[in-house]
Design an enzyme around this catalytic site. Structure first.
Site, PDB file in Angstrom:
ATOM      1  N   ASP A 116       0.845  -1.210  -0.015  1.00 41.40           N
ATOM      2  CA  ASP A 116       0.241   0.069  -0.042  1.00 41.40           C
ATOM      3  C   ASP A 116       0.845   1.244   0.022  1.00 41.40           C
ATOM      4  O   ASP A 116       1.753   1.516   0.929  1.00 41.40           O
ATOM      5  CB  ASP A 116      -1.009  -0.202   1.350  1.00 41.40           C
ATOM      6  CG  ASP A 116      -2.085   1.084   1.130  1.00 41.40           C
ATOM      7  OD1 ASP A 116      -1.897   1.969   0.217  1.00 41.40           O
ATOM      8  OD2 ASP A 116      -2.854   1.129   2.282  1.00 41.40           O
ATOM      9  N   ASP A 312      -2.474   5.365  -6.037  1.00 44.09           N
ATOM     10  CA  ASP A 312      -2.444   4.759  -4.775  1.00 44.09           C
ATOM     11  C   ASP A 312      -2.701   3.200  -4.927  1.00 44.09           C
ATOM     12  O   ASP A 312      -3.465   2.719  -5.604  1.00 44.09           O
ATOM     13  CB  ASP A 312      -3.601   5.201  -3.719  1.00 44.09           C
ATOM     14  CG  ASP A 312      -3.718   4.223  -2.694  1.00 44.09           C
ATOM     15  OD1 ASP A 312      -2.758   3.787  -2.161  1.00 44.09           O
ATOM     16  OD2 ASP A 312      -4.870   4.104  -1.964  1.00 44.09           O
TER      17      ASP A 312
END
Length: 648
Positions: A116, A312
């Site tokens: 992430d 992201d």
């Protein structure tokens, strides 16, 4: 649906950050930003969560940025650094995320962590956690690691009074949360990584809620900008350069590769500027979106609202500002007149889905238009249909739009779907993000084979159901040739070892064959049992997968789909078949037949036609000869001999 794991919503944007301590116990710099939540549009779109930066006495945003540039300057002085090459697992449709394996402690304890780029801390479930879900691997046991050290309470962190350790807390927009204590231990990155194990700070969870509680993955690997990020810790130690790369597998294959540290940019990589001062997240300068070669009628400033365009890796799909989304949606739909619009797989979301496009990913570009993203420097990257579509999970050959409206928030958010089969390099040192279209599953094979050759598997392995064996190695260079179309696959064979005897297996062979066909997404007629060998309490079975129907070979996409399911342990069998493992696999070209075999039908048809024509000609000749014999021509005045009268 995978959207349940979408943590822009999906793991990426922090709501509360309690004061934290660094791995070496030094005082933490200026506090992390707190966040606020903007409500969605009420139509199934997840709310957007972004940071509000607070100003503190004797501290400023500029001073923290100055520290960033100071660290960057120190990084330039690093002459030789290693990199961690790591394999990625899972996929967007099934899981909504990609994971990698991280090993913590001495001896190492293995964990599957979601990669992430929007999170700034790495955490795993702690053995003492009473409110943690059941995940992929056992929880971390600090008492079993000889190198674990808790971060003791001090004036620079929030203290957990029960354990007297520094504590952390994370809350996410979809109402999931993680909290726990901080500790330091040896972290390693797998046997195929050139980076040696290093001590780093991580979170040991004592509580989980929401999706974090129910997800299959163990935890989060934070790659964002922040002192507790695994990237920042490794860079500050001077062991890697200030860069990392991610490569997510395609729609049918999944998996991929990750490199912590710098790589040489491949020829043709497209770069976009990323400004660390603008926001704490990885942003790019997006100026235009083209659909089928035509730019959307939008002011370029639409992509620069709020936090701009954020990339992201922990978010599944893409989210555009309202005006940009409507233009994009209408432009895509204007090219889909031949398809039928259908309902989405999840009634809770108003997905735009279409049927009739076919099941082959390679053929989607014939129906769906090409999309291009144009950056501020004029460079652009092409997006194929798999970069903005996801498969309909209930209708075969149907696809749904993986781009949504970001509520009323003007920020543009680009999740993992946008960069499938794209090598993305987050070059933090030079403030840029690079994009290079490639096949990410092949990239992992190249990374793995460039370090060390794969060991040859044993023909009859000693079975131990408690040991998780790595997937069977692939023939070197073969995957590249298959995907490049240089090698036609006529049959795929693989050896499967089951820890049950053949006599116990015989009544269930047909069931096993059908299970394998379902797991490999092929017809049951394509699966053939070639041979079997008893080995103690187990059975070694060789299977062969043949092309469908009368085809002589697989398409490269279908072949790689079958191979990836085998090698990535995505074939799951019921418990009554015991445990199994893939021993080895191979592919063979289409069988070489002689000219007579290859042209047999043509020869037979040709001979038949010749015989029929010859027989027909003979019949015509014979019929004409008969007519001539029965009616011989005589002139009108020719003498006719008298015939003798027969007596009455």
């Amino acid at each position: 649906m995978a959207r349940e794991g979408d943590r822009l919503a999906s793991f990426s944007f922090l709501l509360v950050l309690v004061c934290l301590a660094s791995g070496n116990g030094d005082a933490v710099g200026s506090p992390e930003p707190f966040l606020h939540t903007l409500a969605g549009d009420g139509q199934g779109t997840q709310p957007m969560v972004l940071p509000l930066v607070l100003a503190y006495a004797n501290s400023s945003r500029r001073s923290s940025v100055s520290r960033y540039f100071a660290r960057r300057q120190l990084q330039k002085e690093v002459i030789s650094v290693a990199s961690a090459r790591m394999r990625l697992y899972d996929d967007l449709l099934t899981n909504g995320y990609y994971t990698s394996r991280l090993f913590i402690g001495t001896p190492p304890q293995e964990f599957a962590l979601i990669v992430d780029s929007g999170s700034t801390v790495t955490y795993v479930p702690c053995s003492s956690c009473e409110q943690c879900g059941n995940h992929q691997d056992p929880r971390f046991r600090p008492d079993k690691s000889s190198t674990y050290e808790p971060l003791k309470c001090n004036v620079d962190c929030t203290c957990d009074k029960e354990s007297m350790q520094c504590a952390y807390e994370r809350q996410y927009a979809e109402m999931s949360s993680s909290s726990g204590v901080l500790g330091a231990d040896i972290i390693s990155f797998g046997e195929e990584s050139a980076l040696k194990p290093k001590r780093a700070t991580f979170g040991c969870e004592t509580s989980e809620t929401g999706d974090l509680f129910s997800q299959h993955a163990d935890g989060i690997m934070g790659l964002g900008r922040g002192q507790l990020s695994i990237m920042d810790q490794l860079v500050d130690k001077g062991v890697i350069s200030d860069s990392f790369s991610l490569c997510y597998g395609g729609m049918d294959i999944g998996g991929g590769a990750m490199v912590l540290g710098g790589i040489s940019p491949p020829h043709g990589m497209v770069f976009a500027h990323s400004d660390p001062v603008r926001s704490p997240y990885y942003n790019i300068e997006l100026k235009e979106i083209h659909v089928a070669g035509k730019p959307l009628r939008l002011d370029p400033k639409v992509f620069d609202g709020k936090h701009g365009t954020v990339l992201d890796s922990g978010t599944t799909y893409a989210y555009l500002p309202e005006e940009a989304f409507k233009r994009f949606r209408d432009a895509i739909m204007s090219h889909l007149h031949s398809l039928k619009q259908i309902r989405g797989p999840d009634p809770n979301f108003k997905d735009l889905c279409f049927s009739g496009a076919g099941s082959e990913v390679s053929g989607l570009s014939k129906t769906f238009p090409e999309v291009e993203m144009v950056f501020g420097n004029g460079q652009k990257i092409s997006l194929s249909p798999e970069n903005y579509l996801f498969r309909h999970s209930k209708v075969r050959g149907a696809y749904c739009l993986g781009v949504f409206q970001n509520g009323k928030d003007p920020t543009t958010l680009l999740g993992g779907i946008i960069v499938r089969n794209t090598l993305v390099t987050y070059d933090r040192q030079y403030e840029r993000i690079g994009f290079w279209k490639t096949n990410c599953s092949v990239l992992w094979e190249r990374l793995r084979n460039s370090t060390a050759p794969s060991p040859a598997p044993s023909a009859f392995p000693e079975w131990n159901s408690n040991i998780q064996d790595s997937p069977a190695p692939s023939p070197i260079g073969l995957v590249d040739s298959v995907l490049a179309g240089q090698f036609r696959v006529g049959v795929i064979t693989f050896d499967m070892y089951l820890n049950i005897t053949y006599m116990d297996l015989v009544p269930h062979l047909k069931e096993l064959s059908e299970l394998i066909s379902n797991e490999l997404d092929v017809d049951s007629q394509q699966v053939h049992l070639m041979n079997h060998t008893n080995n103690g309490n187990g059975t070694l079975i060789r299977w062969a997968i043949f092309p469908a129907g009368s085809a002589s070979s697989f398409t490269s996409t279908t072949a790689m789909g079958i191979i990836s399911r085998l090698t990535e342990d995505r074939v799951h069998l019921p418990q009554n078949f015991g445990s199994y493992k893939l021993v080895e696999w191979n592919v063979e070209p289409p069988s070489r037949r002689s000219w007579w075999h290859g042209q047999l039908i043509s020869v037979v048809v040709g001979i038949s036609v010749v015989l029929i024509l010859s027989f027909s000609a003979f019949l015509v000749w014979y019929w004409r000869q008969g007519i001539r014999g029965s009616s011989t021509y005589r002139p009108v005045d020719a003498a006719v001999p008298e015939q003798e009268l027969q007596p009455m």
